[in-house]
Scaffold this motif. Structure first.
Motif, PDB file in Angstrom:
ATOM      1  N   THR A  96     -54.024-109.117   2.390  1.00 11.86           N
ATOM      2  CA  THR A  96     -53.100-110.391   3.416  1.00 11.86           C
ATOM      3  C   THR A  96     -53.367-111.553   3.527  1.00 11.86           C
ATOM      4  O   THR A  96     -53.222-112.325   4.166  1.00 11.86           O
ATOM      5  CB  THR A  96     -53.320-109.611   5.070  1.00 11.86           C
ATOM      6  OG1 THR A  96     -54.238-110.167   5.165  1.00 11.86           O
ATOM      7  CG2 THR A  96     -52.937-107.762   4.888  1.00 11.86           C
TER       8      THR A  96
ATOM      9  N   PRO B  64     -49.955-104.087   2.477  1.00 13.09           N
ATOM     10  CA  PRO B  64     -48.664-103.421   3.104  1.00 13.09           C
ATOM     11  C   PRO B  64     -47.767-102.460   2.295  1.00 13.09           C
ATOM     12  O   PRO B  64     -47.794-101.277   2.296  1.00 13.09           O
ATOM     13  CB  PRO B  64     -47.822-104.084   3.807  1.00 13.09           C
ATOM     14  CG  PRO B  64     -48.353-104.911   4.192  1.00 13.09           C
ATOM     15  CD  PRO B  64     -48.999-106.093   3.054  1.00 13.09           C
TER      16      PRO B  64
ATOM     17  N   ASP C   9     -47.517 -98.389   8.887  1.00 17.12           N
ATOM     18  CA  ASP C   9     -48.664 -98.457   9.191  1.00 17.12           C
ATOM     19  C   ASP C   9     -49.577 -99.315  10.614  1.00 17.12           C
ATOM     20  O   ASP C   9     -48.797-100.739  10.058  1.00 17.12           O
ATOM     21  CB  ASP C   9     -48.924 -98.794   8.327  1.00 17.12           C
ATOM     22  CG  ASP C   9     -50.397-100.163   7.390  1.00 17.12           C
ATOM     23  OD1 ASP C   9     -51.318-100.117   8.219  1.00 17.12           O
ATOM     24  OD2 ASP C   9     -50.479-100.483   6.814  1.00 17.12           O
TER      25      ASP C   9
ATOM     26  N   ASP D  42     -46.387-101.949  10.171  1.00 12.34           N
ATOM     27  CA  ASP D  42     -45.340-102.022   8.648  1.00 12.34           C
ATOM     28  C   ASP D  42     -44.381-101.118   9.048  1.00 12.34           C
ATOM     29  O   ASP D  42     -45.327 -99.965   8.596  1.00 12.34           O
ATOM     30  CB  ASP D  42     -46.378-102.508   8.311  1.00 12.34           C
ATOM     31  CG  ASP D  42     -47.462-103.881   7.644  1.00 12.34           C
ATOM     32  OD1 ASP D  42     -46.396-105.322   8.516  1.00 12.34           O
ATOM     33  OD2 ASP D  42     -48.169-104.232   8.107  1.00 12.34           O
TER      34      ASP D  42
ATOM     35  N   ILE E  29     -39.870-103.978   3.495  1.00  8.35           N
ATOM     36  CA  ILE E  29     -41.125-103.390   4.891  1.00  8.35           C
ATOM     37  C   ILE E  29     -40.829-104.365   5.912  1.00  8.35           C
ATOM     38  O   ILE E  29     -40.845-105.529   5.594  1.00  8.35           O
ATOM     39  CB  ILE E  29     -42.951-103.992   4.234  1.00  8.35           C
ATOM     40  CG1 ILE E  29     -42.944-102.839   3.118  1.00  8.35           C
ATOM     41  CG2 ILE E  29     -43.666-103.885   4.854  1.00  8.35           C
ATOM     42  CD1 ILE E  29     -44.761-103.274   2.311  1.00  8.35           C
TER      43      ILE E  29
ATOM     44  N   THR F 299     -41.948-106.038   9.397  1.00  2.48           N
ATOM     45  CA  THR F 299     -43.187-106.548   9.628  1.00  2.48           C
ATOM     46  C   THR F 299     -42.996-106.747  11.059  1.00  2.48           C
ATOM     47  O   THR F 299     -42.053-107.569  11.285  1.00  2.48           O
ATOM     48  CB  THR F 299     -44.204-107.447   9.609  1.00  2.48           C
ATOM     49  OG1 THR F 299     -43.768-106.340   8.278  1.00  2.48           O
ATOM     50  CG2 THR F 299     -45.190-107.245   9.989  1.00  2.48           C
TER      51      THR F 299
ATOM     52  N   SER G 142     -53.658 -97.394   2.723  1.00  2.00           N
ATOM     53  CA  SER G 142     -53.541 -98.648   1.907  1.00  2.00           C
ATOM     54  C   SER G 142     -54.376 -98.628   1.038  1.00  2.00           C
ATOM     55  O   SER G 142     -54.677 -98.867  -0.126  1.00  2.00           O
ATOM     56  CB  SER G 142     -53.182 -99.736   3.257  1.00  2.00           C
ATOM     57  OG  SER G 142     -52.931 -99.158   3.617  1.00  2.00           O
TER      58      SER G 142
END
Length: 705
Positions: free
Chosen positions: A67, A262, A285, A292, A322, A324, A478
């Protein structure tokens, strides 16, 4: 095409925890680990996690979901960059698509990632047909590069107005600038996105430059640490499209890592759900800082051609869709000036973390609320670093910051925090399902991450989902996605062809050439692959329309496994393209315009190296699992305004076929699953926990009581 079996580790570095999944392909065995992230120096947590599996010198490959790029964009902590562009196009990044963050008002409030004094125009012009009208002056470009470097620019982007049609001017400018630039962090738009539309191309190229020094230095730090440990294998990065790429490619195209972490989770969740017999799922997630959400229909993830990371920060590269929101375990709860309870978007992260961590945090979080309600075991915190959690400190913080302002006791305030967070998560799920025309009653939630399974009941009941599937190891899903993700490389090229009178042979040659280039990138990854699939897609529209639709082409390259594309063909034809366009347009708009000419705008090519199949049955409970081993007694847990005596189970000891009625809590080292009183859980053949309403009919498989 496959190489010898190896020992692979998937590493997902989040804002709070670093999750790892180790897989030995020869022995078909696996191990997991979860360690605290070290924000600011993620290499420490990265290497600390790898140490759990022994010497790094014995690993054959490491696949990393990161990330770093996402955080740099969201927090505006990228590099200071310069832009050299065509005369008259200095302000493309500010004009954008004439949109604005706030509809009303006289003043703009958007600052591009490139300051205006670091955007320099030079004389050049290429027409849309590719003809060069004004060649660049190499001395002018070199002088501009020196000025930008003197002003402190660390990376350089070169974007000329019609470089997608002919990159000659851009490439000449890149060569001239490179001779005067102090490092290798420079690129031109025809290398990053050779596609029509100047804003999207400029934005993507500028953001790529913005991330190059940040992601490059991060990967270099990891490389040094791995080499110091004797690692001699392959190190790869997960892309936003769900595929993986080499670190060399990641340094050159860091913008493709914008949703790296993600994306890996969605890939794993989709694979787990398919194997369990649930092709239509909504993944969720829940980590330490965010929630996410992604939609999987028919077992396939949805790819978007572009995304907006934050207002004005547009990245045009294929990404898994995705959504978020700022609702994670570390999200801070507070009462705003209007006496409304808010949860997030600010997060306590891993430093100092929730109040209950005892590391200096003094503001209550969602994790603190779940702890006070008895849903988290204070004596067994996930991650392994802390010996226990401080319930009383969490209770005092909640009472002070939420309970007292709202006139609630500590437990009612904690429940209010959880309800507000649940509402935000439900809103994100509605956004990707109901608001896009999908009936949530036909979908199953797949909650994962450290906190996703704590909220499984709310995800089902707040949105009206059919049920939920909690993966065997939700906290490291993940990281598992890093291990099972395919190798992928996407390319795009603007072609601007009308379908009438199409030279199919010329298009065929271009497709073969693009396929060969994409395939070479995938082959260079050096990981075990069963085959390489080449996928083609056209962006098309009726003449006169502005926007395009994606048209998948049912064609394949006839090359053998050697990769030699000499004399290959795709078999493309105008008739095949027209049929594919009509099918795609009809599906999108329920009608056709048969008398209007059709145009092909872009050719998209993807090379996908299919990784050896990961047998998810390896995750299933062993013969030693039993209800007797799983039972851990009971404790009071707060549900719907009161305490309930709740059965506690060691989740990994539950056997296949076990049925657990709520209220119950299933504990494991990487996550906790909460089964509400009106729900029931069962363990499927792969070790997943299927959660349904109690009135729902049970699947016909042997239940273990």
């Amino acid at each position: 095409m496959s190489t010898a079996p190896g020992r692979t580790v998937g590493v997902d570095v989040g804002g709070t925890f670093t999750d790892l999944f180790f897989y030995d392909e020869a022995e078909r065995s696996f191990r997991t680990a979860k360690v605290p992230s070290n924000r600011g120096d993620e290499a420490v947590g990265f290497m600390g996690g790898l140490a759990a599996f022994g010497p790094v010198s014995e690993l054959s490959s490491i696949v990393h979901g990161t990330t770093v790029g996402t955080n740099a964009l969201l927090e505006r902590k990228g590099a200071r960059i310069g832009l050299i562009t065509s005369r008259g196009f200095r302000d493309v990044l500010e004009m954008r698509r004439r949109d604005r963050r706030h509809t009303w008002g006289l003043w703009g409030d958007f600052t591009p990632v490139v300051d205006r004094d670091l955007r320099i125009e030079v004389a050049e012009r290429t027409h849309a047909d590719g003809s060069v009208v004004t060649p660049i002056d190499p001395d002018e470009v070199a002088a501009a590069a020196r000025v930008l470097a003197a002003k402190g620019a660390q990376a350089l982007a070169i974007v000329f107005i019609n470089a997608y049609a002919n990159p000659a001017n851009e490439q000449a400018a890149l060569a001239a600038a490179a001779a005067a630039w102090p490092n290798t962090d420079l690129a031109c738009s025809s290398q990053i996105l050779p596609e029509i539309r100047e804003f999207e191309r400029t934005s993507t190229t500028a953001l790529n430059a913005y991330l190059q020094p940040v992601v490059g230095s991060y990967l270099e730090k990891l490389d040094r640490a791995l080499q110091a440990g004797g690692f001699a294998g392959r190190f790869h990065i997960v892309q936003s499209n769900g595929g993986i790429m080499s670190t060399t490619t990641a340094r050159r195209l860091p913008v493709r890592t914008a949703l790296s972490g993600p994306a890996a989770g969605v890939i794993a969740a989709a694979a787990i759900a398919r194997a369990a017999g649930f092709p239509d799922v909504i993944t969720g997630d829940l980590g330490g800082t965010s929630f996410d959400v992604s939609l999987v229909v028919g077992g396939e993830t949805a790819l978007a051609p572009q995304t907006t990371i934050d207002f004005g920060l547009v990245v045009r590269t294929p990404m898994i869709e995705i959504t978020t929101i700022g609702a994670g375990g570390g999200s801070i709860a507070h009462v705003d000036a209007g006496a409304l309870l808010q949860v997030g978007p600010h997060s306590a992260g891993s430093r100092p973390g929730p109040v209950c961590y005892g590391q200096g945090g003094d503001r209550p979080t969602l994790t603190d609320a779940n702890l006070v309600l008895g849903r988290i075991n204070a004596a067994r915190p996930i991650g392994g670093k802390l010996a226990s959690l401080d319930v009383e400190a969490a209770k005092a913080a909640i009472l002070r910051d939420v309970g007292a302002p709202l006139g609630l006791d500590a437990h009612a305030a904690a429940e209010a925090i959880v309800r507000v967070a649940n509402g935000k998560m439900a809103g994100a799920i509605r956004l990707v399902s109901i608001e896009r025309g999908h009936d949530p009653g036909k979908f199953v939630a797949v909650p994962f991450g450290g906190g996703g399974a704590l909220h499984v009941g709310a995800l089902i009941k707040y949105v009206g989902l059919k049920g939920a599937l909690v993966p065997r190891y939700p906290g490291v899903t993940s990281a598992l996605g890093c291990v099972i993700a395919d190798i992928r490389h996407d390319q795009v090229q603007t072609v601007n062809l009308t379908l009438a009178g199409l030279d199919a042979a010329a298009l065929d040659r271009r497709m073969v050439s693009e396929a060969a280039a994409a395939r070479a990138v995938v082959e260079d990854a050096g990981l075990a692959m069963e085959r390489i699939d080449l996928v083609f897609e056209l962006d098309m529209h009726y003449v006169g329309q502005t926007h395009t639709i994606a048209v998948p082409l049912p064609v394949t390259i006839t090359a053998g496994s050697t990769g030699d594309t000499t004399g290959d063909t795709t078999g493309v034809s105008a008739e095949l393209i027209r049929t594919a366009f009509d099918r795609a347009y009809q599906a999108s708009f329920s009608r056709l315009l048969p008398d209007v000419p059709v145009k092909i705008v872009n050719l998209r090519t993807a090379a996908i190296g299919r990784r050896p199949c990961f047998d998810l049955a390896a995750l299933a409970p062993g013969p030693e699992a039993s209800m007797e081993r799983a039972r851990q007694g009971s404790r009071p847990v707060w549900f719907d305004g009161g305490w309930h005596d709740t059965a506690i189970y060691a989740r990994l000891d539950l056997p296949v076929g076990a049925v657990v009625p709520g209220p119950a809590v299933l504990e494991q080292p990487d996550a906790t699953t909460v089964i509400d009183p009106d729900l029931v859980a069962r363990v499927d053949a792969l070790g997943n926990v299927i959660v349904e309403r109690k009135e729902a009919p049970q699947a016909s498989q042997g239940a273990v009581s």
